[in-house]
Structures are given as structure tokens and as C-alpha cells.
Design an enzyme around this catalytic site. Structure first.
Site, PDB file in Angstrom:
ATOM      1  N   GLY A  49      48.326  70.033  30.202  1.00 35.05           N
ATOM      2  CA  GLY A  49      48.729  69.508  28.896  1.00 35.05           C
ATOM      3  C   GLY A  49      50.199  69.182  28.958  1.00 35.05           C
ATOM      4  O   GLY A  49      50.634  68.439  29.829  1.00 35.05           O
ATOM      5  N   GLU A  50      50.956  69.758  28.063  1.00 29.80           N
ATOM      6  CA  GLU A  50      52.399  69.513  28.023  1.00 29.80           C
ATOM      7  C   GLU A  50      53.085  70.869  27.880  1.00 29.80           C
ATOM      8  O   GLU A  50      52.983  71.512  26.838  1.00 29.80           O
ATOM      9  CB  GLU A  50      52.708  68.572  26.855  1.00 29.80           C
ATOM     10  CG  GLU A  50      54.165  68.290  26.650  1.00 29.80           C
ATOM     11  CD  GLU A  50      54.893  67.916  27.935  1.00 29.80           C
ATOM     12  OE1 GLU A  50      54.488  66.956  28.609  1.00 29.80           O
ATOM     13  OE2 GLU A  50      55.858  68.624  28.277  1.00 29.80           O
ATOM     14  N   SER A  51      53.768  71.277  28.950  1.00 31.69           N
ATOM     15  CA  SER A  51      54.286  72.650  28.985  1.00 31.69           C
ATOM     16  C   SER A  51      55.351  72.909  27.924  1.00 31.69           C
ATOM     17  O   SER A  51      55.469  74.031  27.432  1.00 31.69           O
ATOM     18  CB  SER A  51      54.828  72.971  30.375  1.00 31.69           C
ATOM     19  OG  SER A  51      55.839  72.059  30.740  1.00 31.69           O
ATOM     20  N   CYS A  81      48.569  72.549  36.381  1.00 38.89           N
ATOM     21  CA  CYS A  81      49.579  71.563  35.983  1.00 38.89           C
ATOM     22  C   CYS A  81      50.558  72.156  34.953  1.00 38.89           C
ATOM     23  O   CYS A  81      51.404  72.956  35.330  1.00 38.89           O
ATOM     24  CB  CYS A  81      48.894  70.288  35.513  1.00 38.89           C
ATOM     25  SG  CYS A  81      49.980  68.863  35.574  1.00 38.89           S
ATOM     26  N   ARG A 110      59.179  70.100  37.178  1.00 44.69           N
ATOM     27  CA  ARG A 110      58.331  69.415  36.200  1.00 44.69           C
ATOM     28  C   ARG A 110      58.323  67.914  36.462  1.00 44.69           C
ATOM     29  O   ARG A 110      59.367  67.347  36.795  1.00 44.69           O
ATOM     30  CB  ARG A 110      58.927  69.641  34.812  1.00 44.69           C
ATOM     31  CG  ARG A 110      58.009  70.278  33.842  1.00 44.69           C
ATOM     32  CD  ARG A 110      58.678  70.380  32.490  1.00 44.69           C
ATOM     33  NE  ARG A 110      58.084  69.458  31.579  1.00 44.69           N
ATOM     34  CZ  ARG A 110      58.753  68.639  30.792  1.00 44.69           C
ATOM     35  NH1 ARG A 110      60.057  68.598  30.809  1.00 44.69           N
ATOM     36  NH2 ARG A 110      58.098  67.850  29.990  1.00 44.69           N
ATOM     37  N   ILE A 139      48.343  64.397  37.304  1.00 44.05           N
ATOM     38  CA  ILE A 139      48.752  63.644  36.112  1.00 44.05           C
ATOM     39  C   ILE A 139      50.140  64.125  35.697  1.00 44.05           C
ATOM     40  O   ILE A 139      50.286  65.261  35.235  1.00 44.05           O
ATOM     41  CB  ILE A 139      47.751  63.857  34.953  1.00 44.05           C
ATOM     42  CG1 ILE A 139      46.327  63.493  35.390  1.00 44.05           C
ATOM     43  CG2 ILE A 139      48.180  63.039  33.732  1.00 44.05           C
ATOM     44  CD1 ILE A 139      45.243  63.960  34.440  1.00 44.05           C
ATOM     45  N   ARG A 140      51.136  63.280  35.903  1.00 44.21           N
ATOM     46  CA  ARG A 140      52.529  63.699  35.646  1.00 44.21           C
ATOM     47  C   ARG A 140      52.747  65.134  36.147  1.00 44.21           C
ATOM     48  O   ARG A 140      53.220  66.016  35.432  1.00 44.21           O
ATOM     49  CB  ARG A 140      52.870  63.590  34.148  1.00 44.21           C
ATOM     50  CG  ARG A 140      52.991  62.140  33.693  1.00 44.21           C
ATOM     51  CD  ARG A 140      53.197  62.004  32.206  1.00 44.21           C
ATOM     52  NE  ARG A 140      54.356  62.747  31.721  1.00 44.21           N
ATOM     53  CZ  ARG A 140      55.624  62.353  31.848  1.00 44.21           C
ATOM     54  NH1 ARG A 140      55.905  61.234  32.477  1.00 44.21           N
ATOM     55  NH2 ARG A 140      56.592  63.078  31.349  1.00 44.21           N
ATOM     56  N   HIS A 175      44.246  69.167  38.720  1.00 45.30           N
ATOM     57  CA  HIS A 175      43.291  69.555  37.666  1.00 45.30           C
ATOM     58  C   HIS A 175      41.843  69.611  38.175  1.00 45.30           C
ATOM     59  O   HIS A 175      41.085  68.664  37.927  1.00 45.30           O
ATOM     60  CB  HIS A 175      43.305  68.494  36.562  1.00 45.30           C
ATOM     61  CG  HIS A 175      44.572  68.388  35.788  1.00 45.30           C
ATOM     62  ND1 HIS A 175      44.805  69.114  34.650  1.00 45.30           N
ATOM     63  CD2 HIS A 175      45.656  67.605  35.972  1.00 45.30           C
ATOM     64  CE1 HIS A 175      45.994  68.785  34.157  1.00 45.30           C
ATOM     65  NE2 HIS A 175      46.539  67.881  34.943  1.00 45.30           N
ATOM     66  N   GLU A 177      39.468  71.035  36.873  1.00 43.49           N
ATOM     67  CA  GLU A 177      38.576  71.019  35.700  1.00 43.49           C
ATOM     68  C   GLU A 177      38.147  69.613  35.320  1.00 43.49           C
ATOM     69  O   GLU A 177      37.237  69.441  34.516  1.00 43.49           O
ATOM     70  CB  GLU A 177      39.246  71.730  34.506  1.00 43.49           C
ATOM     71  CG  GLU A 177      40.375  70.968  33.813  1.00 43.49           C
ATOM     72  CD  GLU A 177      41.725  71.056  34.523  1.00 43.49           C
ATOM     73  OE1 GLU A 177      41.783  71.522  35.675  1.00 43.49           O
ATOM     74  OE2 GLU A 177      42.726  70.641  33.901  1.00 43.49           O
TER      75      GLU A 177
END
Ligand SMILES: NC(=O)CC[C@H](N)C(=O)O
Length: 197
Positions: A49-51, A81, A110, A139-140, A175, A177
Site C-alpha cells: 500500500g502506502e507506508s 512492499c 523507499r 510496484i513502486r 507482492h 499476494e
């Protein structure tokens, strides 16, 4: 042996995909948002997601200290991630007020691959995973810039560390998942089982 109950930290990120992958890997999977829910699980996944957002929400939901305490007490945790970033003792290119749980003696950069290439897939040979490489979806994604003596490097890509383990804490830059291949979740479920016995 009893089926382990594994939580997915459900503050932000790809929670549903991890719940599906854990169930496929023979765990009872449930979302975790509150300290009471955290207290009931044998292990925890921290999703992608976005840490920076995840860190803010962990503070807002009163989860930061309970999470840190359980990680310190040896609860098995797996971060993908953004989840990997949350488990790093130190973050590079993070936000100034960004909190981590710690757990792995590593420095994570990051968006490291993100600067080169927003999103890509690559075959990754990973120690502890039998039957050929896993498909790594990045992903990023962060990479692991350096690790301490107790951290085991499980996989690298293009010269950069992308999967690590330290005691009961596992982290990948990518990822699993999102792929339908549940072997990495299977490894984590085994880690949770081993910690129970
Ligand atoms: N796919 C991801 O989880 C991206 C991680 C994101 N770049 C972060 O800093 O949290």
C-alpha cells in the site's frame, strides 16, 4: 496441529488479496484494525500500500505501540512492499514523521525501484521456496540497502536485496499476494506454526 489464525493489518493497502492467499495456504485469516483484534492472532501480515499513510493510520488507531510490542515479543510477521518498509529499523527516502515498527535490522530505501521503473515483474529465486522461482510483482517497490548480521538475505534482483528474514520476521519488496502462487504465504504459515509449537 491446530490451524494458525493470521491477521492482516487492515488500516490501508491490499488487505483482501492477503486474506485470500493466507486462506489458500491453510490459515484462518482475518483483518486486524484494533489492539483487541491484534491480541487474538498468532501472526500478522502487513500488506502493500502506502507506508506513509499506514504509519499515520497506525498512530491514529492507537496501533503503533501494540504492534511494536507484539513484534518485539516475537510474533511472526510478514510484510510485503509497504509492509517491508514498516518492518525496517531504518527508512531512507521516507517522510520525516514516518514511523516504523522495526523488527528487521535493515535499512530500506523507499520507492527505490520506483524511481527506475514504476512497476514490473521478474522471476525471483527465493531461499526457502521450493519448486522454482516466484513471479515478483514490483510496484513502486523498496529495496533493502543494507542488513545487519542477524538478517538473512533470501532473494536479490539486479544486485539488490528484495527478500529477507530475521527470526520470525519475513519481508519481500514484491507482492506474492497478487500472483495466485501461494508458496511465500505457505512459508509464512509454516513460520507461524513453528512459533506455536
Ligand atoms: N506497492 C507498495 O506497497 C508501494 C510502497 C510505497 N511506495 C510506499 O512507500 O509505501
Amino acid at each position: 496441529m491446530s490451524t494458525p489464525t493470521i491477521g492482516v493489518l487492515a488500516l490501508q493497502g491490499d488487505v483482501r488479496e492477503h486474506l485470500v492467499a493466507l486462506a489458500a495456504a491453510d490459515a484462518v485469516a482475518r483483518p486486524v484494525r484494533r489492539p483487541e483484534e491484534l491480541a487474538e492472532v498468532d501472526g500478522l501480515v502487513i500488506p502493500g500500500g502506502e507506508s506513509t499513510t499506514m504509519s499515520k493510520l497506525a498512530v491514529a488507531f492507537g496501533m503503533l505501540q501494540p504492534l511494536r510490542e507484539r513484534v518485539r515479543a516475537g510474533m511472526p510477521v510478514y510484510g510485503t512492499c509497504a509492509g517491508m518498509i514498516m518492518l525496517a529499523d531504518k527508512i531512507l527516502d521516507g517522510r520525516e514523521d514516518q514511523e516504523t515498527l522495526g523488527g528487521i535490522d535493515m535499512i530500506v530505501r523507499r520507492n527505490a525501484f520506483g524511481r527506475q521503473n514504476e512497476s514490473f515483474e521478474a522471476s525471483i529465486e527465493m531461499d526457502g521456496i521450493e519448486g522454482g522461482p516466484v513471479e515478483g510483482v514490483f510496484i513502486r517497490a523498496p529495496w533493502v540497502e543494507s542488513t545487519g548480521a542477524r538478517t538473512e538475505v533470501l532473494a536479490t534482483y539486479d544486485g539488490h536485496t528484495v527478500a529477507v528474514r530475521q527470526a520470525n520476521v519475513l519481508a519481500t519488496s514484491f507482492h506474492p499476494e497478487l500472483t495466485g502462487d501461494h508458496r511465500v504465504h505457505g512459508l509464512f504459515v509454516e513460520m507461524v506454526r513453528a512459533a506455536q509449537s
